[in-house]
Every structure is written in structure tokens, then in C-alpha cells.
Motif scaffolding. Structure first.
Motif, short mmCIF file in Angstrom:
data_model
loop_
_atom_site.label_atom_id
_atom_site.label_comp_id
_atom_site.label_asym_id
_atom_site.label_seq_id
_atom_site.Cartn_x
_atom_site.Cartn_y
_atom_site.Cartn_z
N GLN A 1 0.82 -1.21 0.00
CA GLN A 1 0.00 0.00 0.00
C GLN A 1 0.85 1.25 0.00
O GLN A 1 0.62 2.19 -0.73
N ASN A 2 1.89 1.23 0.85
CA ASN A 2 2.77 2.38 0.92
C ASN A 2 4.21 1.89 1.07
O ASN A 2 4.72 1.79 2.18
N PRO A 3 4.80 1.53 -0.06
CA PRO A 3 6.12 0.87 0.01
C PRO A 3 7.15 1.68 0.79
O PRO A 3 7.89 1.12 1.60
N LEU A 4 7.18 3.00 0.59
CA LEU A 4 8.20 3.82 1.25
C LEU A 4 8.14 3.69 2.76
O LEU A 4 9.14 3.40 3.42
N SER A 5 6.94 3.82 3.32
CA SER A 5 6.87 3.76 4.78
C SER A 5 7.00 2.33 5.29
O SER A 5 7.57 2.08 6.34
N THR A 6 6.50 1.38 4.50
CA THR A 6 6.65 -0.03 4.92
C THR A 6 8.13 -0.39 5.02
O THR A 6 8.59 -0.96 6.00
N ILE A 7 8.88 -0.02 3.97
CA ILE A 7 10.30 -0.40 3.96
C ILE A 7 11.06 0.34 5.07
O ILE A 7 11.92 -0.23 5.73
N ALA A 8 10.69 1.59 5.30
CA ALA A 8 11.33 2.34 6.40
C ALA A 8 11.08 1.62 7.72
O ALA A 8 11.98 1.47 8.56
N ARG A 9 9.84 1.15 7.91
CA ARG A 9 9.49 0.45 9.14
C ARG A 9 10.28 -0.86 9.24
O ARG A 9 10.77 -1.23 10.28
N TRP A 10 10.37 -1.54 8.09
CA TRP A 10 11.14 -2.81 8.06
C TRP A 10 12.58 -2.58 8.54
O TRP A 10 13.12 -3.33 9.32
N ARG A 11 13.16 -1.52 8.00
CA ARG A 11 14.57 -1.25 8.35
C ARG A 11 14.71 -1.07 9.87
O ARG A 11 15.63 -1.59 10.48
N GLN A 12 13.75 -0.29 10.41
CA GLN A 12 13.78 -0.04 11.85
C GLN A 12 13.73 -1.36 12.64
O GLN A 12 14.53 -1.59 13.54
N ILE A 13 12.80 -2.20 12.24
CA ILE A 13 12.62 -3.47 12.97
C ILE A 13 13.87 -4.34 12.83
O ILE A 13 14.35 -4.91 13.80
N VAL A 14 14.39 -4.40 11.59
CA VAL A 14 15.57 -5.25 11.37
C VAL A 14 16.76 -4.72 12.18
O VAL A 14 17.50 -5.49 12.80
N ARG A 15 16.90 -3.39 12.23
CA ARG A 15 18.00 -2.79 13.02
C ARG A 15 17.82 -3.12 14.50
O ARG A 15 18.79 -3.39 15.19
N SER A 16 16.55 -3.13 14.93
CA SER A 16 16.32 -3.40 16.35
C SER A 16 16.74 -4.81 16.73
O SER A 16 16.87 -5.15 17.89
N HIS A 17 16.93 -5.66 15.72
CA HIS A 17 17.41 -7.02 15.99
C HIS A 17 18.91 -7.12 15.85
O HIS A 17 19.47 -8.22 15.77
N GLY A 18 19.57 -5.98 15.73
CA GLY A 18 21.03 -5.99 15.75
C GLY A 18 21.69 -5.98 14.39
O GLY A 18 22.91 -6.02 14.30
#
Lengths: 732, 314
Positions: free
Chosen positions: A355-372
Motif C-alpha cells: 500500500q505504501n512501500p516507502l513507509s513499509t520499507i522504512a518500518r522494516w529497516r527499523q525493525i531489522v535494526r532493532s534485531h542488531g
């Protein structure tokens, strides 16, 4: 009748052989009274109950060979006891296992004397006791010749090994290869379809036991050169529930230089399908890198992600996308997961559906970073005309042929096309041509090639076909992609993709089929090679570019000339089907201390049937340059010497000018000459008197030489007997 | 990490480990050890591993090397296997205990000639390679124990070896034809290449051939055309036996080599392979009757295979 062996001399009698007083200790009676070629015979019984069979342990050289029991009738013993007690036992060589035979073989070889008393070799013990049966005098008196026993053991090992040959060999060959490609090399990643095992949803929608194969087997050919159906070769119609299949796939892929699988990841709003191979890869830490491509379309009955006939839907709402990335984290954590500078590489099949690739991918990055992880690398698959990864917030894109390739439809050019056929036929050769010429993208792009493509097995007469594909064309295509990757991509992300490892129902598979065998896999390996890279890089230069003082175009021409010449020469050689002789035997200087000259008989001589193609009898002096070969064919007349083909014969050039200078060449071709021994009345020991020699004179100093043959003597490591040819050779 | 041939040459006087797999050769062991002691090369350590000999080899070696005889060596390490594990495993074990940059093996019934290590190391250094070997001299200590047929393969051994070695375009091709390096004891190699290859394969007879063929991938071996190794024939090695192992081992050795040089282009630009000798290599393979092994490793299958179409498999 009691054989002599059972009535030994009183002095030698063992209490075990005492048949007169069965009350006396020990509680058994018995004797080994036969031994020949590993057949051990004897008798034994228990005095407590003569009818009960007695268990025996057989040892050879202290190695336990087998256990046996008394069970054969022995008339002699029966007569003495007065009962049919079946006291006899017998063990044959068959009872020796190949493992024991090998150990016994080594133990026997270690014995320093060739003749051994039987006690040193055989022991027959009553089971669960320390009592060994005595040997009859006869057996004891016959010393055992170790050398006659060894061949029997050898044969035991041999027979068993024959049956185990394939397994033994494969186990030894399959040792791990420790060689690793260098880190800067191009890494090919193949898309991997997991739909090769049945599961409940597919059973429901398509029928019990449905897999990709269901479509593959039913394919038909729509024109004479249309290669269908594709028949899998090495792995057969495999089922991924069988663990071994995935291991074999990985072994094969690695052998051909594939560095990773890109698994399609079927995740539908929290529902996973077909993740079994991926989960297994992680759990068992299978030895190949991998990454995921989210197959984020609806699953439809038409296999094309369309809105009609949806079997399983994607919602693509915000919380789904978060759940999705969370479901990936465990995969990312695998040490085998492909990462670029630490960031896991995730492909998304159809980014535009988010639906909103830009914000989805930004959110993904955040989550992935939070896992180290330092970041996430999202690569957009260039499907359905998508070509701008940055606008979707992706790091890169990945080509996905046949999506996005340019190639004219050629239905009208196809001869004998089935009139029923309604799909489109494209020319694979045109695809390769246009893909090679495709300019570099202005964003990070992973390029991708397909070995072939044809989905008529899924869609029948509505399927599309890329005709004229071949391993050679695929190799050309892929080698350009590799060359471009070397130029355009940094080492840590130097990937090329291949569509696909196993898309059998789309006719796109590296996996061997009956027609191409390992052809497409071989193409991958060649395309990756250094030489192919150099060629592709040369081809990509414009003709006027300079390489030092040389124009690139001239280098190209030189390479092509040499390649063509080599290719043509190989074809000529192939036509001769082995008629081309082996390399010439070189003449080499030999230290005279390495042999001892002995005199032969006066009349010994070498008769030459031919010398460099001419009749030998009129040649006295032969003039040759160093570049020429010396060819001799003839026979040796030396009746007193045994001419065994296993004993070496050398040709010798002895300088007539420089004392002590001589050259030897090995004669590799020996011939039995029945004609000669027949007509000259020679003995069989002269049978192998024939010889042929082609010798190389490169190493010979210019000068005049006497040609002779040097014979060896049986049983003597160093003796040489010179036999003259009476031909002189002048080397210029 | 890429393998660089001749890296060891940076060290001016490298330690050479002489690994002795000892097995039931008590009566020959002194001459063997003496020949190592007599080497003109100074920096040598002795690693002796007794493979559970039935005789007193182990005690003999231990006691002899404890005397001043042993002080000639930079280091002495004598051990014994609890059970007999075979030649290849004993050699691998010995090499694990060794500390030298260069390693050589000697069979406990054989002898080095005095200049052996010095000559080979000098030549390996000059050609910046990691593997070297020499010609072999055969000594018959068996008296009449051998028949003429048994002796035949050893007649004029040195000359035959020298000529076989010079028969082909490179030493590598001669090695592919047959094991012209002859024996494990006749090879000197670096610790690094040993690690790259991963040790001696568990073969009974051909582990030396396998090792040197595998080494071709990394560097071209140097061959010294002087007999510097005495190979002793004696009654104990009269009946070699287990000859059927030879067939399976030959196939293993050749196919392992093919697999190695097919799967990746060799680092040694002279190594026989389809990459380095396009066309010539295939011709050589066909001429020497190795095509069926080559075809299988190339994934071409065989004519008798039913899983490939006849026409495309041919």
C-alpha cells in the motif's frame, strides 16, 4: 574306524582328547584335526551331556573370526561314544569377514618366517571358557606356509570389495573440497521454487498429491522443435519431503559455482506455505547461502497473481507488513543468510502491491535494526514493468526475465505449428542479443538470466514459449552479466541471478533434464570463469580502446584466431578417433652409474623393418634434424635373453665422437612376433621381440651416433645388454 | 585467502620435519634413522610414529634417539599408536605433531641419500614451489625371495622413472599418467599446501598419488633428476596383495583430481586441466583411457545411462 589322528602318542595327549574316561576334568572333549586353505575341521562335545551342541570361538592370528557350534556327524566319534552325537564342526574361509581378512592379512605379513606351526595362527576356544582345543598330531606336524594362505585372504577381501565397489568409491571421492573461491568473485544466485511436495491447501485446490510435477508431466509439444515435456534426469520427479534431495541439490549447485538459492517465500497475512525447505535449510544449517524473495502476490488459480480465482490473498495492510518482517528475522539470523555489509538481502516480487512501500520499507529497516543488523537491503524484482527501485524506497532492483525482455513474436515463422496453439512464441536468441546490449542502469541493479522459458506445461495451448534456447547461448548471456557485475557492482554485492534453479513448469531450470543433462549448469561454471570474463570484457570494449600500445580490437582478433584454430584442430583430432599416436618418447641423457653394462652374445642384433617410414634394411646412415622424430619398427634377435614385455627395453644413441655421451629413450610399444620365432625356430622366450619406437630428438646434441637397443635381464635390477642395429644417426 | 606458492621461501633456513611412520621394520630402522642423521641439511626434526608394531621398533627408536645420536636433530618426537591405524592415518598423525615449514616422510625401511633434503629444498626454493621429489633407487635386500616377475617392475627403476618424467609437456601430465613421484617417502612439501589439500586420503596404496595430484592444483612440483631416495625391497613387502584395491583407488584418485580441476580453474597455470590446456587436456585424457572418468565428472553421463537422451548424452 578311528583315524590315526585321534589316537595320538600318549606323551602328547591332551586331557581333552581322553575318550576313555569321560568323568575326568575338563568338562569337554575335542580336537582340531583338519586344516587346509582356511578350512578348519574338528570335533567337540561336552562330557556333562554329550548330546548338547558346543559353541566355539574361532581366532586367527588372535583376531576373532566367527562363532560356530558342533553340528556335523562324525562317525569315528559316534562309534567310540556309542551315540549319534553330531560332534563335528567345520569352518570355511567363507566365515572370515573382509574386515577380519584384511587384519589377518596384515598380521600374517608381519610374521618373519614363511613356515609357521598351526598354534601360532589358529585358536579354537570353547565359548565362555579359557579352554582351547588341542591340535591333532597330524595337523601339528604340517607347518603352515604363510604365502599359500595370503592369496585366499586376498580373494575374500576382493570378492566383498567388488560388491562394495560403488559405495566405497563414492564415499572416498565425495571428500569435502576445501578450496574456496575468492571473495571478489561474481556470486550467482538461483531462484528456487519450493512447490515440490504436496500439502493440504494444494490438495484441496488442485487435487490429492498435487505438486509442480503434475503440470510438468502433462506438457506436449506444439511444433517439431518444441522441446516438451521436460523430463528430469539426475533427481527424478523428486519430493522435497525427502531430506536427501535438498542436500543433493546443494551439492550439485555448489559444484557448478552457484553460491546461493533465493527461496520464494510464500507468506500470506500470517499464513506460511511451503516453507519446509527454507526451515530445513536453517535448522540443519545446510552448506549453501540463501536469501528470500517474498512472493507477495495473491495466489490465484491462474499462476499469474491476477485478481480472479484467488486461492489465498495478500492484504498488504500495515500490521501485515510488520508481521511479515518479523517472520523473516529468524531466517536473517542464519549464518547462511546472504547479507550485504551485514544487511540481510530481501527481494520483494511485486513491490507495487504494497500500500505504501516507502513507509513499509522504512518500518522494516527499523525493525531489522532493532534485531542488531546494521540495515536491511531490499531489492525490488523488476516484474510487471517495475524499474525504479529508489522511488519505492528499495536499495536495488533485480531483473527477472522474461519480464522486461525485448523480443519479437515469431509465431508466423514456426513451421508445422499446431493450429490449436494460441500462445506467443519468442526468439531466445533475440533476448540474449538485446540483454547483452542493455545499457547499465542508473541505480544498483542485479542482473538476471534464464536458461530457457516455456510455460505450456502449465497453460497448455495458451502458454508462451522462448524458442531456440541452448546452454551455449545461456553461457554467452550469463558471461556478459558476470563481466558487467565485475564492473558495476562492489565486491560484497557482486551477484547475478538466474531464473531459475527449478521452475520446471515454466521450463526454466538449471536442474538436469534428459535433453540437456548438466549442460546449463556447465554453462554457469564456464560463464563464471576467468577466461570467459576476459573475453566478455574484451567484447564490451570499443574497438579503439587501447590496452597499453595495442588496440583492443587487435587483441580480440588475435584471441579469436587462436580460439578458432584450436577448435578446428580439436575437431580434426576427434575425427581420428584415437588413431593419433601418443607423444614421442624423448631421448634423455642417462647417468652411466645407474646401470651396469654386460656383454651379450656375438650374433645378437636388432633388425629394423622400417626406419622413419622407409624399409630398414637399406639404411646405414640416417640424417635427421633435432626437430624431426626418429621412428623405428623392428625386432630383436637375442635368443639367449628372455624378452618379457614387463622388462624394459630402451633405445640408445651412443656418440661416435664424444666418449661416454649417450642418450636413452623408453620403448613403450612392444609386440609379440610369432612370425619371427616360427621362421627362425626361436623359443617362446623370444616371442616379445617386436618393438616400435617414435622418439623425440630435441634434447640430443648435434653429432653422429650409433643406434642400439638396451635390454634388461630378468631378476637383475641394474644389468643392461647392448644390442646393435648397425645404423648410424647423424643429428644436425 | 588465496594460496601463494613458495610462501615458505621467505624463511632462510626452514625447519624440515622428517615424519617416519614406523611399522615392523626394527631391523631396518637404524639405517633409516642414520640416513636422516647423515643429511647435509642441518635444521631437521624427527617425528616418529610407531603404528603399533609387533616388534620392538618403538623401544629401539625411543632408546636410540635418547642417546647423543638424537641431539643432532632440532627436535625429536617419538610416539606410538594404541592400535594399528594404517600408513595414511599414521602419516597424517605425524604431520599434525610436526612443526616444520617443510615436511617430508620416510618409510621406516627406506633411506635418504645424504644430500637429499638440501638438494630438494634448494631446488624448491629456486622454483618457488611447495612440492618437490627426486628419482628413486631400488635396493634388493630380498635375496632370492623374489621371482623374476615380481622384480620386473623394479628393473632399471631410476632410468624408467627419469624417462617417464620427461615424457610429457609438464611434470603434471607425467604425474597424471602414473605416479612418477613413486612414494610418500619421496616427497617434500610445505605445511601450507598440506593444509590446503587436507591431508592424505584414507587409501591403502594410492594416497601418495592422490596427494601429489591434488597439489598440482596449487603449484607445479619440482622434480630433481638425481636418485636421492633408496627404496628397499625385502621379503616382507614381497606379496603386495590386495591388488583389487588398486582399481577402486585408481578411479578415486583420478576422479578426485578431475573434479578438482574441472570445478575451478587451477591456481597453477601449468596444471593439467580443461581450463589451462583447452583441447590438449581432453586429448590426453582420451589417449590415456580416462575418458569415462572425465565424462562423469563433467556431468556428461555415459552411453549406457538411460536418464539422458542417447543423442545428447553422446
Amino acid at each position: 574306524m578311528v583315524p590315526a589322528s585321534s589316537v595320538p602318542k600318549p606323551a602328547k595327549i591332551s586331557p581333552l582328547q581322553d575318550l576313555k574316561n569321560l568323568e575326568a576334568a575338563p568338562a569337554w572333549r575335542g580336537c582340531v584335526d583338519g586344516f587346509s586353505e582356511w578350512n578348519i575341521r574338528g570335533w567337540v562335545f561336552s562330557t556333562k551331556n554329550v548330546m548338547v551342541p558346543v559353541s566355539l570361538d574361532i581366532y586367527i592370528c588372535g583376531i576373532h573370526v566367527t562363532t560356530t557350534t558342533s553340528r556335523y556327524g562324525r562317525v569315528d566319534i559316534d562309534q567310540i561314544i556309542g551315540l549319534p552325537i553330531k560332534a563335528g564342526f567345520q569352518v570355511s574361509a567363507q566365515a572370515i569377514s573382509s574386515e577380519a581378512a584384511t587384519r589377518i592379512f596384515d598380521a600374517l605379513k608381519a610374521l618373519d618366517k614363511a613356515e609357521q606351526p598351526i598354534e601360532n595362527i589358529v585358536a579354537v576356544k570353547i565359548a565362555d571358557s579359557d579352554i582351547a582345543l588341542p591340535f591333532s598330531n597330524k595337523v601339528r606336524s604340517e607347518k603352515i606356509s604363510v604365502s599359500t594362505l595370503l592369496p585366499i585372504l586376498d580373494a575374500i577381501v576382493g570378492t566383498r570389495l567388488r560388491n562394495e565397489y560403488i559405495r566405497v568409491r563414492d564415499q572416498l571421492i565425495s571428500g569435502p573440497s576445501v578450496y574456496e573461491a575468492d571473495a571478489d568473485a561474481v556470486k550467482p544466485i538461483a531462484f528456487y521454487l519450493p512447490q515440490f511436495h504436496p500439502f493440504p491447501e494444494n490438495n484441496e485446490w488442485w487435487g490429492e498429491g498435487f505438486t509442480e510435477w503434475t503440470n510438468v508431466v502433462g506438457a506436449k509439444s506444439f511444433f517439431s522443435e518444441h522441446h516438451q515435456p521436460h523430463v528430469p534426469a539426475d533427481f527424478g520427479y523428486y519430493d522435497l519431503r525427502v531430506e536427501d534431495v535438498q542436500r543433493q541439490q546443494i551439492d550439485l549447485a555448489k559444484r557448478y559455482g552457484i553460491q546461493g538459492f533465493c527461496y520464494y517465500y510464500y507468506w500470506f497475512s500470517g499464513k506460511k506455505l511451503m516453507t519446509m525447505p527454507i526451515d530445513r535449510h536453517v535448522e540443519q544449517n545446510l552448506d549453501l547461502d540463501f536469501c528470500l524473495c517474498w512472493a507477495n502476490e495473491n495466489w490465484s488459480r491462474r499462476w499469474d497473481g491476477s485478481e480472479s480465482d484467488v486461492l489465498m490473498a495478500q492484504r498488504h495492510v500495515e500490521e501485515d507488513d510488520v508481521d511479515f518482517i518479523n517472520s523473516c528475522i529468524d531466517y536473517f539470523k542464519s549464518e547462511k543468510y546472504i547479507k550485504i555489509d551485514g544487511a540481510p538481502l530481501l527481494l520483494v516480487y511485486r513491490i507495487s502491491l504494497l500500500q505504501n512501500p516507502l513507509s513499509t520499507i522504512a518500518r522494516w529497516r527499523q525493525i531489522v535494526r532493532s534485531h542488531g543488523f546494521p540495515d536491511l537491503h531490499v531489492s525490488m524484482v523488476e516484474s510487471f514493468g517495475l524499474n525504479d527501485p529508489n522511488s519505492y524506497g528499495c536499495n536495488s532492483s533485480c531483473q527477472f526475465p522474461p519480464h522486461g525482455v525485448v523480443s519479437p513474436e515469431i509465431n508466423s515463422k514456426i513451421k508445422e505449428l499446431d493450429p490449436e496453439y494460441r500462445g506467443k512464441i519468442y526468439d531466445y536468441r533475440e533476448v540474449v542479443r538485446s540483454e547483452i546490449a542493455r545499457p547499465a542502469a542508473d541505480y544498483m541493479q542485479f542482473r538476471c538470466a534464464m536458461p530457457s522459458w516455456d510455460n505450456t506445461s502449465r497453460k497448455g495451448k495458451d502458454g508462451n514459449i522462448f524458442a531456440y534456447s541452448s546452454p551455449e547461448l545461456f553461457e554467452t548471456w550469463l558471461s556478459y552479466l558476470c563481466a558487467q557485475a565485475r564492473t558495476n557492482l562492489p565486491p560484497e554485492s557482486r551477484f547475478v541471478f538466474i531464473n531459475a534453479w527449478n521452475e520446471w513448469a515454466e521450463g526454466a531450470h538449471l536442474e538436469p533434464d534428459a535433453k540437456h543433462a548438466h549442460g546449463f549448469l556447465g554453462a554457469v561454471r564456464t560463464a563464471l570463469s576467468h577466461d570467459r570474463g576476459v573475453m566478455a570484457a574484451l567484447d564490451m570494449t570499443t574497438g579503439n580502446e587501447q590496452i597499453g600500445p595495442v588496440r583492443a580490437a587487435d587483441v580480440k582478433i588475435l584471441v579469436e584466431k587462436m580460439w578458432n584454430a584450436n577448435h578446428q584442430l580439436q575437431r580434426i583430432i576427434k575425427n581420428y578417433e584415437g588413431a593419433i599416436g601418443d607423444r614421442a618418447s624423448p631421448f634423455v641423457q642417462v647417468n652411466s652409474q645407474w646401470y651396469r653394462s654386460e656383454k651379450g652374445e656375438r650374433g645378437d642384433r636388432v633388425w629394423l623393418d622400417s626406419v622413419n617410414g622407409r624399409p630398414g634394411h637399406d639404411t646405414r646412415i640416417l640424417l635427421l634434424s633435432k626437430q624431426q622424430n626418429l621412428s623405428l619398427r623392428g625386432w630383436i634377435n637375442a635368443p639367449a635373453i628372455a624378452l618379457s614385455p614387463s622388462l624394459p627395453v630402451f633405445a640408445c644413441l651412443e656418440s661416435t665422437e664424444t666418449k661416454g655421451l649417450s642418450y636413452f629413450a623408453t620403448i613403450y610399444d612392444r609386440e609379440p612376433r610369432e612370425d619371427i620365432i616360427g621362421s627362425l625356430n626361436l623359443t617362446e622366450s623370444s616371442l616379445w621381440c617386436g618393438f616400435a619406437l617414435k622418439a623425440d630428438l630435441q634434447g640430443v646434441a648435434p653429432g653422429a651416433y650409433r643406434i642400439s637397443l638396451m635390454l634388461s635381464l630378468p631378476g637383475d635390477l641394474k644389468a643392461m645388454i647392448s644390442v646393435p642395429t648397425y645404423v648410424e644417426l647423424v643429428v644436425s | 585467502m588465496t594460496f601463494i606458492p613458495g610462501n615458505w621461501t621467505a624463511i632462510s633456513d626452514p625447519l624440515v620435519s622428517v615424519v617416519i611412520p614406523s611399522y615392523n621394520h626394527e631391523s631396518y630402522l637404524y639405517e633409516c634413522l642414520k640416513s636422516v642423521s647423515d643429511q647435509s641439511y642441518a635444521n631437521i626434526e624427527i617425528i616418529l610414529v610407531d603404528d603399533c608394531s609387533a616388534d620392538d621398533s618403538f623401544a629401539f627408536a625411543t632408546n636410540l634417539l635418547r642417546t647423543p645420536f638424537g641431539s643432532r636433530f632440532s627436535r625429536v618426537d617419538v610416539t606410538k599408536n594404541d592400535v594399528n591405524i594404517g600408513a595414511h592415518a599414521t602419516i597424517n598423525k605425524g604431520i599434525e605433531r610436526a612443526r616444520g615449514e617443510l615436511i617430508t616422510v620416510i618409510n621406516s625401511d627406506d633411506q635418504f641419500l645424504p644430500d637429499r633434503i638440501a638438494s630438494i629444498v634448494r631446488e624448491m626454493k629456486r622454483s618457488r614451489t611447495d612440492v618437490g621429489f627426486s628419482l628413486v633407487n631400488v635396493v634388493n635386500d630380498g635375496g632370492d625371495a623374489f621371482s623374476d616377475e615380481e622384480l620386473a617392475p623394479f628393473v632399471h627403476f631410476t632410468i624408467r622413472q627419469a624417462l617417464n618424467l620427461q615424457r610429457d609437456v609438464t611434470t603434471g601430465f607425467s604425474l597424471l599418467r602414473q605416479n612418477v613421484a613413486v612414494s610418500t617417502g619421496n616427497m617434500v612439501f610445505s605445511r601450507r599446501i598440506y593444509n590446503e589439500i587436507g591431508g592424505f586420503l584414507s587409501l591403502k596404496y594410492c594416497h601418495d598419488w592422490d596427494f601429489i595430484l591434488q597439489s598440482l592444483f596449487y603449484c607445479e612440483p619440482t622434480a630433481i633428476l638425481q636418485p636421492l631416495y633408496n627404496y628397499r625391497l625385502h621379503p616382507q613387502n614381497s606379496f603386495k596383495g590386495l591388488s583389487h584395491m588398486a582399481e577402486v583407488e585408481t578411479e578415486v584418485v583420478i576422479r578426485r583430481f578431475f573434479r578438482r580441476v574441472i570445478d575451478a580453474a587451477p591456481l597453477n597455470s601449468l596444471c593439467p586441466s580443461p581450463w589451462t590446456w583447452p583441447g590438449y587436456f581432453e586429448q590426453f585424457v582420451a589417449q590415456n583411457g580416462m575418458s569415462r572418468f572425465f565424462d562423469r565428472e563433467m556431468g556428461r553421463g555415459m552411453k549406457s545411462w538411460r536418464i539422458y537422451d542417447r543423442q545428447s548424452a553422446a
